[in-house]
Design a protein around this motif. Structure first.
Motif, PDB file in Angstrom:
ATOM      1  N   CYS A   1     -60.283 -24.012 -10.852  1.00 10.01           N
ATOM      2  CA  CYS A   1     -61.148 -25.186 -10.854  1.00 10.01           C
ATOM      3  C   CYS A   1     -60.598 -26.181 -11.870  1.00 10.01           C
ATOM      4  O   CYS A   1     -60.198 -25.801 -12.972  1.00 10.01           O
ATOM      5  CB  CYS A   1     -62.570 -24.774 -11.240  1.00 10.01           C
ATOM      6  SG  CYS A   1     -63.709 -26.148 -11.447  1.00 10.01           S
ATOM      7  N   GLU A   2     -60.567 -27.445 -11.501  1.00 13.89           N
ATOM      8  CA  GLU A   2     -60.032 -28.467 -12.397  1.00 13.89           C
ATOM      9  C   GLU A   2     -61.000 -28.848 -13.508  1.00 13.89           C
ATOM     10  O   GLU A   2     -60.624 -29.566 -14.431  1.00 13.89           O
ATOM     11  CB  GLU A   2     -59.626 -29.696 -11.583  1.00 13.89           C
ATOM     12  CG  GLU A   2     -58.480 -29.389 -10.644  1.00 13.89           C
ATOM     13  CD  GLU A   2     -57.985 -30.598  -9.886  1.00 13.89           C
ATOM     14  OE1 GLU A   2     -58.221 -31.742 -10.320  1.00 13.89           O
ATOM     15  OE2 GLU A   2     -57.348 -30.385  -8.844  1.00 13.89           O
ATOM     16  N   TYR A   3     -62.236 -28.358 -13.442  1.00 11.78           N
ATOM     17  CA  TYR A   3     -63.223 -28.682 -14.461  1.00 11.78           C
ATOM     18  C   TYR A   3     -63.438 -27.562 -15.466  1.00 11.78           C
ATOM     19  O   TYR A   3     -63.761 -27.811 -16.615  1.00 11.78           O
ATOM     20  CB  TYR A   3     -64.563 -29.047 -13.817  1.00 11.78           C
ATOM     21  CG  TYR A   3     -64.474 -30.268 -12.933  1.00 11.78           C
ATOM     22  CD1 TYR A   3     -64.445 -31.537 -13.488  1.00 11.78           C
ATOM     23  CD2 TYR A   3     -64.392 -30.143 -11.556  1.00 11.78           C
ATOM     24  CE1 TYR A   3     -64.346 -32.670 -12.687  1.00 11.78           C
ATOM     25  CE2 TYR A   3     -64.304 -31.268 -10.748  1.00 11.78           C
ATOM     26  CZ  TYR A   3     -64.278 -32.518 -11.318  1.00 11.78           C
ATOM     27  OH  TYR A   3     -64.179 -33.621 -10.519  1.00 11.78           O
ATOM     28  N   CYS A   4     -63.286 -26.295 -15.027  1.00  8.30           N
ATOM     29  CA  CYS A   4     -63.592 -25.196 -15.941  1.00  8.30           C
ATOM     30  C   CYS A   4     -62.569 -24.065 -15.915  1.00  8.30           C
ATOM     31  O   CYS A   4     -62.688 -23.112 -16.655  1.00  8.30           O
ATOM     32  CB  CYS A   4     -64.969 -24.622 -15.619  1.00  8.30           C
ATOM     33  SG  CYS A   4     -65.061 -23.755 -14.038  1.00  8.30           S
ATOM     34  N   ARG A   5     -61.599 -24.112 -15.058  1.00  8.65           N
ATOM     35  CA  ARG A   5     -60.551 -23.086 -14.935  1.00  8.65           C
ATOM     36  C   ARG A   5     -61.020 -21.761 -14.348  1.00  8.65           C
ATOM     37  O   ARG A   5     -60.312 -20.774 -14.429  1.00  8.65           O
ATOM     38  CB  ARG A   5     -59.840 -22.855 -16.268  1.00  8.65           C
ATOM     39  CG  ARG A   5     -59.126 -24.074 -16.779  1.00  8.65           C
ATOM     40  CD  ARG A   5     -58.081 -24.491 -15.793  1.00  8.65           C
ATOM     41  NE  ARG A   5     -57.413 -25.707 -16.229  1.00  8.65           N
ATOM     42  CZ  ARG A   5     -56.750 -26.493 -15.421  1.00  8.65           C
ATOM     43  NH1 ARG A   5     -56.661 -26.207 -14.157  1.00  8.65           N
ATOM     44  NH2 ARG A   5     -56.167 -27.579 -15.871  1.00  8.65           N
ATOM     45  N   ASN A   6     -62.211 -21.729 -13.734  1.00 10.03           N
ATOM     46  CA  ASN A   6     -62.619 -20.563 -12.951  1.00 10.03           C
ATOM     47  C   ASN A   6     -61.885 -20.615 -11.618  1.00 10.03           C
ATOM     48  O   ASN A   6     -61.249 -21.608 -11.289  1.00 10.03           O
ATOM     49  CB  ASN A   6     -64.129 -20.555 -12.714  1.00 10.03           C
ATOM     50  CG  ASN A   6     -64.907 -20.192 -13.955  1.00 10.03           C
ATOM     51  OD1 ASN A   6     -64.389 -19.541 -14.853  1.00 10.03           O
ATOM     52  ND2 ASN A   6     -66.147 -20.628 -14.018  1.00 10.03           N
ATOM     53  N   THR A   7     -62.007 -19.585 -10.817  1.00 12.91           N
ATOM     54  CA  THR A   7     -61.355 -19.546  -9.510  1.00 12.91           C
ATOM     55  C   THR A   7     -61.905 -20.642  -8.605  1.00 12.91           C
ATOM     56  O   THR A   7     -63.117 -20.791  -8.468  1.00 12.91           O
ATOM     57  CB  THR A   7     -61.569 -18.178  -8.844  1.00 12.91           C
ATOM     58  OG1 THR A   7     -61.058 -17.168  -9.706  1.00 12.91           O
ATOM     59  CG2 THR A   7     -60.871 -18.104  -7.503  1.00 12.91           C
ATOM     60  N   ALA A   8     -61.017 -21.421  -7.999  1.00 14.80           N
ATOM     61  CA  ALA A   8     -61.416 -22.494  -7.098  1.00 14.80           C
ATOM     62  C   ALA A   8     -61.864 -21.924  -5.761  1.00 14.80           C
ATOM     63  O   ALA A   8     -61.222 -21.030  -5.213  1.00 14.80           O
ATOM     64  CB  ALA A   8     -60.274 -23.476  -6.887  1.00 14.80           C
ATOM     65  N   VAL A   9     -62.966 -22.453  -5.241  1.00 18.30           N
ATOM     66  CA  VAL A   9     -63.497 -22.018  -3.966  1.00 18.30           C
ATOM     67  C   VAL A   9     -63.381 -23.152  -2.941  1.00 18.30           C
ATOM     68  O   VAL A   9     -63.232 -22.917  -1.762  1.00 18.30           O
ATOM     69  CB  VAL A   9     -64.968 -21.581  -4.107  1.00 18.30           C
ATOM     70  CG1 VAL A   9     -65.554 -21.163  -2.771  1.00 18.30           C
ATOM     71  CG2 VAL A   9     -65.089 -20.460  -5.124  1.00 18.30           C
ATOM     72  N   TYR A  10     -63.437 -24.402  -3.416  1.00 20.30           N
ATOM     73  CA  TYR A  10     -63.406 -25.562  -2.541  1.00 20.30           C
ATOM     74  C   TYR A  10     -62.296 -26.528  -2.920  1.00 20.30           C
ATOM     75  O   TYR A  10     -61.893 -26.605  -4.083  1.00 20.30           O
ATOM     76  CB  TYR A  10     -64.732 -26.328  -2.604  1.00 20.30           C
ATOM     77  CG  TYR A  10     -65.914 -25.532  -2.133  1.00 20.30           C
ATOM     78  CD1 TYR A  10     -66.076 -25.239  -0.775  1.00 20.30           C
ATOM     79  CD2 TYR A  10     -66.863 -25.057  -3.023  1.00 20.30           C
ATOM     80  CE1 TYR A  10     -67.153 -24.499  -0.341  1.00 20.30           C
ATOM     81  CE2 TYR A  10     -67.936 -24.322  -2.601  1.00 20.30           C
ATOM     82  CZ  TYR A  10     -68.081 -24.039  -1.253  1.00 20.30           C
ATOM     83  OH  TYR A  10     -69.145 -23.306  -0.820  1.00 20.30           O
ATOM     84  N   MET A  11     -61.836 -27.275  -1.927  1.00 22.03           N
ATOM     85  CA  MET A  11     -60.898 -28.357  -2.127  1.00 22.03           C
ATOM     86  C   MET A  11     -61.590 -29.621  -1.618  1.00 22.03           C
ATOM     87  O   MET A  11     -62.055 -29.661  -0.478  1.00 22.03           O
ATOM     88  CB  MET A  11     -59.617 -28.107  -1.336  1.00 22.03           C
ATOM     89  CG  MET A  11     -58.601 -29.219  -1.473  1.00 22.03           C
ATOM     90  SD  MET A  11     -57.074 -28.850  -0.596  1.00 22.03           S
ATOM     91  CE  MET A  11     -57.650 -28.691   1.083  1.00 22.03           C
ATOM     92  N   VAL A  12     -61.697 -30.616  -2.471  1.00 24.01           N
ATOM     93  CA  VAL A  12     -62.380 -31.868  -2.119  1.00 24.01           C
ATOM     94  C   VAL A  12     -61.326 -32.974  -2.097  1.00 24.01           C
ATOM     95  O   VAL A  12     -60.556 -33.130  -3.037  1.00 24.01           O
ATOM     96  CB  VAL A  12     -63.487 -32.213  -3.146  1.00 24.01           C
ATOM     97  CG1 VAL A  12     -64.187 -33.482  -2.751  1.00 24.01           C
ATOM     98  CG2 VAL A  12     -64.467 -31.062  -3.261  1.00 24.01           C
ATOM     99  N   GLY A  13     -61.298 -33.727  -1.016  1.00 19.90           N
ATOM    100  CA  GLY A  13     -60.340 -34.818  -0.886  1.00 19.90           C
ATOM    101  C   GLY A  13     -60.945 -35.967  -0.132  1.00 19.90           C
ATOM    102  O   GLY A  13     -62.128 -35.993   0.155  1.00 19.90           O
ATOM    103  N   ASN A  14     -60.113 -36.932   0.195  1.00 23.00           N
ATOM    104  CA  ASN A  14     -60.616 -38.089   0.952  1.00 23.00           C
ATOM    105  C   ASN A  14     -59.905 -38.213   2.269  1.00 23.00           C
ATOM    106  O   ASN A  14     -58.982 -37.592   2.595  1.00 23.00           O
ATOM    107  CB  ASN A  14     -60.456 -39.366   0.163  1.00 23.00           C
ATOM    108  CG  ASN A  14     -59.024 -39.676  -0.187  1.00 23.00           C
ATOM    109  OD1 ASN A  14     -58.157 -38.825  -0.109  1.00 23.00           O
ATOM    110  ND2 ASN A  14     -58.785 -40.874  -0.598  1.00 23.00           N
TER     111      ASN A  14
END
Length: 52
Positions: free
Chosen positions: A39-52
């Motif tokens: 995760c780019e905010y807390c460094r936990n494992t990322a579950v989602y990818m958000v884009g445009n």
């Protein structure tokens, strides 16, 4: 694109809306990629990818 955990998904969605002024796209990160993506905010494992 922003990779985020479940806790920070709303923050990532808001960031995309503010920065790009478009509707965000929310995708789940594949299980294989979750192990090495943080995760780019807390460094936990990322579950989602958000884009445009």
């Amino acid at each position: 694109m922003i990779y985020c955990c479940k806790e920070h998904v709303e923050m990532a969605l808001n960031t995309v809306v503010v920065e790009h002024e478009t509707a965000p796209v929310l995708l789940e990160v594949a299980m294989e990629k979750q192990l090495s993506t943080c995760c780019e905010y807390c460094r936990n494992t990322a579950v989602y990818m958000v884009g445009n």
